[in-house]
Enzyme design. Sequence first.
Site, short mmCIF file in Angstrom:
data_model
loop_
_atom_site.label_atom_id
_atom_site.label_comp_id
_atom_site.label_asym_id
_atom_site.label_seq_id
_atom_site.Cartn_x
_atom_site.Cartn_y
_atom_site.Cartn_z
N ASP A 132 0.61 -1.39 0.04
CA ASP A 132 -0.05 0.05 0.10
C ASP A 132 0.74 1.34 0.18
O ASP A 132 2.19 1.20 0.34
CB ASP A 132 -0.95 0.01 1.25
CG ASP A 132 -0.29 -0.07 2.53
OD1 ASP A 132 0.82 -0.70 2.66
OD2 ASP A 132 -0.74 0.66 3.59
N ASP A 183 8.84 4.59 -1.29
CA ASP A 183 7.93 3.68 0.02
C ASP A 183 6.87 3.03 -0.71
O ASP A 183 5.77 3.28 -0.57
CB ASP A 183 7.48 4.73 0.87
CG ASP A 183 6.99 4.53 2.12
OD1 ASP A 183 7.16 3.12 2.34
OD2 ASP A 183 6.47 5.16 2.96
N GLU A 187 -0.14 -1.13 5.70
CA GLU A 187 1.11 -0.73 6.52
C GLU A 187 1.12 0.54 6.92
O GLU A 187 1.36 0.99 7.81
CB GLU A 187 2.65 -1.03 5.86
CG GLU A 187 3.74 -0.93 6.60
CD GLU A 187 4.37 0.46 6.78
OE1 GLU A 187 5.07 0.73 7.84
OE2 GLU A 187 3.87 1.34 6.02
N HIS A 216 5.93 9.83 0.95
CA HIS A 216 4.95 10.52 1.50
C HIS A 216 4.58 11.97 0.96
O HIS A 216 3.59 12.87 1.17
CB HIS A 216 4.57 10.73 3.08
CG HIS A 216 4.54 9.08 3.58
ND1 HIS A 216 4.16 9.07 4.83
CD2 HIS A 216 4.99 8.18 2.99
CE1 HIS A 216 4.19 7.95 5.20
NE2 HIS A 216 4.75 7.13 4.30
#
Length: 387
Positions: A76, A106, A138, A360
């Site tokens: 994810d 990530d 996660e 992110h």
Amino acid sequence: MPGAAISSIDMIRRLVGFDTTSRESNLVLIDFVRDYLEGWGVDSELVFDAEHRKANLYATIGPDDRGGVMLSGHTDVVPVDGQAWDSDPFAIAEKSDALYGRGTADMKSFIAVALSLVPEFTARQLETPVHFAFSYDEEVGCIGVRGLIAKLRERPVRPTACIVGEPTLMQPVIAHKGKISLRCHVRGLESHSALAHEGVNAVEAAAEIVAYLKSMARRKRDGGPFDAGFSPPYTTVHTGTIAGGTALNIVPRDCRFDFEFRNIPGDDPAPLLGEVRRYAETRLLPEMRQVSAATGITFEEMNAVDAFDMSPDHELVQMAQALSGANSVGKVSFCAEAGLFQEAAIPTVICGPGSIEVAHKPNEHVAIDQVRQCETFLRRLMDRLAR
Ligand SMILES: [Zn+2]
């Protein structure tokens, strides 16, 4: 009938193309990986969530009667909502020797490199198996992998080592902080604000608890305990959201806020939580209850991940250093699945391509050189497993 080989770069392209934002199903990606592995004669075990909307995938290449090295990654990614991307986050854009897209750092690149090497792993006679453990959810608190770990616990043989491919610029990381996140609900009593003494102001009580948390944060900052390997080198206390009240002329009945402790290994967060509860119960609640017995303060644990801490002398750490060519090891403040694997008695290191600095964020990317370093790392691992 062997499947088609897919280069690591193309595999990254494929995986990033699946929108596996945590709120979405990850099954399209999981089905793709399962089919790809099947093409190379590798069986997958899927561990679904309760709604059958998401799954972990576990697969083994090599003998299944002994432990082995597990390559772990979460499928994810975090949302792109409201972020200003220069390119489509779910389609790879290549520029300046880097690949741009959500999940490139990530952490789909690690999964992609591992998958691209499946033809090589299957061609070698592995004496020690390699396992793939690809999880879901996660990013919302290491939720999905817990089901997979429960399955692993049932097995007669478990992996004897785990490499979590979170982005560390291919430097072995041997510790991460723990995290416990909580929601506090203050239940007060409504009244006209002109008659404030007849009500119990939930916003004010919540604010006092938040201020108390802040005093704890300062105490940790100034008094430790400290572990210089982390940035910052102490346990942090943080309030992230707060909501309460309806109008200025109403004494607010409800206030909720979310807070967290991120503890360095060895600094148990349980006493910290106990301290906050005690403060609420002894300093605030008696005054509230004098006005109304229906008032209260509750704390609900939302999520917890253990701190992760490996000895630099552990043979897995030594191996990871040899595979990566790194002469030092690091510690990180972000939480990962490593703490859960370690808790399940599986020695773990974190080492993966890309930088957490770009994760992110808009224009997340991975340098192609990082992808190559990851290939080298895993090929060296392969050599060791084949011995
Ligand atoms: Zn991650």
